[in-house]
Design a protein around this motif. Structure first.
Motif, PDB file in Angstrom:
ATOM      1  N   LEU A 174      -2.763 -35.381  76.474  1.00 27.11           N
ATOM      2  CA  LEU A 174      -2.370 -36.235  77.593  1.00 27.11           C
ATOM      3  C   LEU A 174      -3.017 -35.901  78.937  1.00 27.11           C
ATOM      4  CD1 LEU A 174       1.450 -36.418  76.787  1.00 27.11           C
ATOM      5  CD2 LEU A 174      -0.264 -38.193  76.365  1.00 27.11           C
ATOM      6  N   THR A 182       1.170 -30.332  73.446  1.00 28.60           N
ATOM      7  CA  THR A 182       0.858 -31.760  73.315  1.00 28.60           C
ATOM      8  C   THR A 182       0.239 -32.305  74.591  1.00 28.60           C
ATOM      9  OG1 THR A 182       2.683 -32.050  71.749  1.00 28.60           O
ATOM     10  CG2 THR A 182       1.816 -34.032  72.798  1.00 28.60           C
ATOM     11  N   TYR A 183       0.807 -31.908  75.718  1.00 22.41           N
ATOM     12  CA  TYR A 183       0.244 -32.386  76.983  1.00 22.41           C
ATOM     13  C   TYR A 183      -1.187 -31.891  77.164  1.00 22.41           C
ATOM     14  CZ  TYR A 183      -0.569 -33.192  81.894  1.00 22.41           C
ATOM     15  OH  TYR A 183      -1.119 -33.612  83.082  1.00 22.41           O
ATOM     16  N   TYR A 218      11.230 -39.560  78.650  1.00 24.84           N
ATOM     17  CA  TYR A 218      10.179 -38.616  78.281  1.00 24.84           C
ATOM     18  C   TYR A 218      10.738 -37.369  77.592  1.00 24.84           C
ATOM     19  CZ  TYR A 218       6.954 -41.371  81.079  1.00 24.84           C
ATOM     20  OH  TYR A 218       6.184 -42.399  81.564  1.00 24.84           O
ATOM     21  N   ASP A 250       3.147 -45.594  70.861  1.00 28.20           N
ATOM     22  CA  ASP A 250       3.250 -46.950  71.395  1.00 28.20           C
ATOM     23  C   ASP A 250       3.107 -47.956  70.251  1.00 28.20           C
ATOM     24  OD1 ASP A 250       3.098 -49.370  72.690  1.00 28.20           O
ATOM     25  OD2 ASP A 250       1.833 -48.627  74.321  1.00 28.20           O
ATOM     26  N   TYR A 257       6.906 -47.865  75.796  1.00 23.64           N
ATOM     27  CA  TYR A 257       6.952 -46.575  75.112  1.00 23.64           C
ATOM     28  C   TYR A 257       6.390 -45.500  76.033  1.00 23.64           C
ATOM     29  CZ  TYR A 257       7.947 -49.414  71.038  1.00 23.64           C
ATOM     30  OH  TYR A 257       8.526 -50.300  70.166  1.00 23.64           O
ATOM     31  N   PRO A 258       7.027 -44.326  76.054  1.00 21.96           N
ATOM     32  CA  PRO A 258       6.652 -43.311  77.041  1.00 21.96           C
ATOM     33  C   PRO A 258       5.307 -42.632  76.793  1.00 21.96           C
ATOM     34  CG  PRO A 258       8.363 -42.487  75.584  1.00 21.96           C
ATOM     35  CD  PRO A 258       8.208 -43.931  75.275  1.00 21.96           C
ATOM     36  N   TYR A 259       4.851 -42.606  75.536  1.00 24.88           N
ATOM     37  CA  TYR A 259       3.604 -41.907  75.219  1.00 24.88           C
ATOM     38  C   TYR A 259       2.675 -42.813  74.414  1.00 24.88           C
ATOM     39  CZ  TYR A 259       6.300 -37.777  76.533  1.00 24.88           C
ATOM     40  OH  TYR A 259       7.067 -36.873  77.219  1.00 24.88           O
ATOM     41  N   THR A 274       9.226 -34.636  77.547  1.00 24.60           N
ATOM     42  CA  THR A 274       8.965 -33.565  78.509  1.00 24.60           C
ATOM     43  C   THR A 274      10.163 -33.335  79.408  1.00 24.60           C
ATOM     44  OG1 THR A 274       6.574 -33.911  78.546  1.00 24.60           O
ATOM     45  CG2 THR A 274       7.561 -32.921  80.506  1.00 24.60           C
ATOM     46  N   SER A 302       3.385 -39.175  64.650  1.00 18.61           N
ATOM     47  CA  SER A 302       4.616 -38.399  64.794  1.00 18.61           C
ATOM     48  C   SER A 302       4.705 -37.320  63.722  1.00 18.61           C
ATOM     49  CB  SER A 302       5.831 -39.318  64.713  1.00 18.61           C
ATOM     50  OG  SER A 302       5.785 -40.307  65.727  1.00 18.61           O
ATOM     51  N   HIS A 360       4.820 -28.897  82.403  1.00 20.81           N
ATOM     52  CA  HIS A 360       3.978 -28.780  81.213  1.00 20.81           C
ATOM     53  C   HIS A 360       3.347 -27.410  80.998  1.00 20.81           C
ATOM     54  CE1 HIS A 360       3.805 -33.233  82.036  1.00 20.81           C
ATOM     55  NE2 HIS A 360       4.211 -33.201  80.794  1.00 20.81           N
TER      56      HIS A 360
END
Length: 207
Positions: free
Chosen positions: A98, A93-94, A46, A171, A165-167, A48, A184, A116
């Motif tokens: 997310l 971003t979070y 991540y 993905d 994929y982490p996000y 993060t 991205s 975060h």
């Protein structure tokens, strides 16, 4: 780097967040019948986590060894600003993309808020109060983008290897490479805008 107390506080908060999340990630892996190594692999996937870890190291090193080469390097306004933009991107971003897709509870909620929100906001405060204002070049954010771009390459290569994929916005198995790269690029533009804002503020503060 001035204001040692504030630097110490932010470093401790950052270490708390990454270590708490490490413990929770390893605990979850074992509970799901996986190994500690599996949990560590997921944890280190991540942006993060990696950026919060970078914050923790970058603030701790000057405190523990200010005259060492890494200690002096981390104290440079340009380096400190690059890290602040990266951790600001984590929080933004979070918050925008997310936070709506899961509902952490208990200690996971505490880790989530620390990684975060608390660390990014404290880093911005630290940048304002403890990092000497500097007249950085307008092109500086282009160099700072090396960190998120290196992460993107790492995440995509890791995803090919692990098929995970982490996000969700990178993905490839769901979105394909074209949409992943488009997403991205959008995040990179946000990063550069944030970086430009810090450059402008720094230049204004130097008169």
């Amino acid at each position: 780097m001035k204001n040692t107390r504030l630097t110490t506080l932010v470093a401790l908060v950052a270490w708390f967040g990454v270590l708490l999340q490490l413990a929770l990630s390893l605990q979850l892996a074992v509970a799901n019948g996986k190994s500690v190594v599996d949990g560590l692999v997921v944890y280190l996937g991540y942006f993060t986590v990696l950026t919060n870890l970078l914050v923790a190291v970058s603030l701790s090193w000057p405190l523990l060894s200010p005259r060492s080469a890494p200690g002096r390097w981390f104290q440079r306004p340009g380096v400190a600003s690059a890290i602040v933009v990266s951790i600001a991107l984590v929080g933004l971003t979070y918050h925008l993309l997310l936070r709506h897709i899961w509902n952490p509870q208990g200690l996971q909620w505490l880790a989530d808020v620390t990684l975060h929100y608390a660390t990014p906001l404290l880093c911005l405060l630290h940048w304002w109060c403890a990092v000497p204002p500097a007249r950085m070049p307008w092109r500086a954010p282009l160099a700072w983008a090396a960190w998120p771009l290196a992460y993107l390459a790492y995440a995509l290569l890791r995803g090919v290897w692990l098929q995970s994929y982490p996000y969700p916005f990178i993905d490839v198995t769901v979105l394909g490479y074209a949409q992943t790269l488009l997403n991205s690029t959008g995040l990179l533009v946000v990063f550069l805008l944030l970086g430009g804002a810090l450059v402008a503020i720094g230049r204004a503060r130097t008169g």
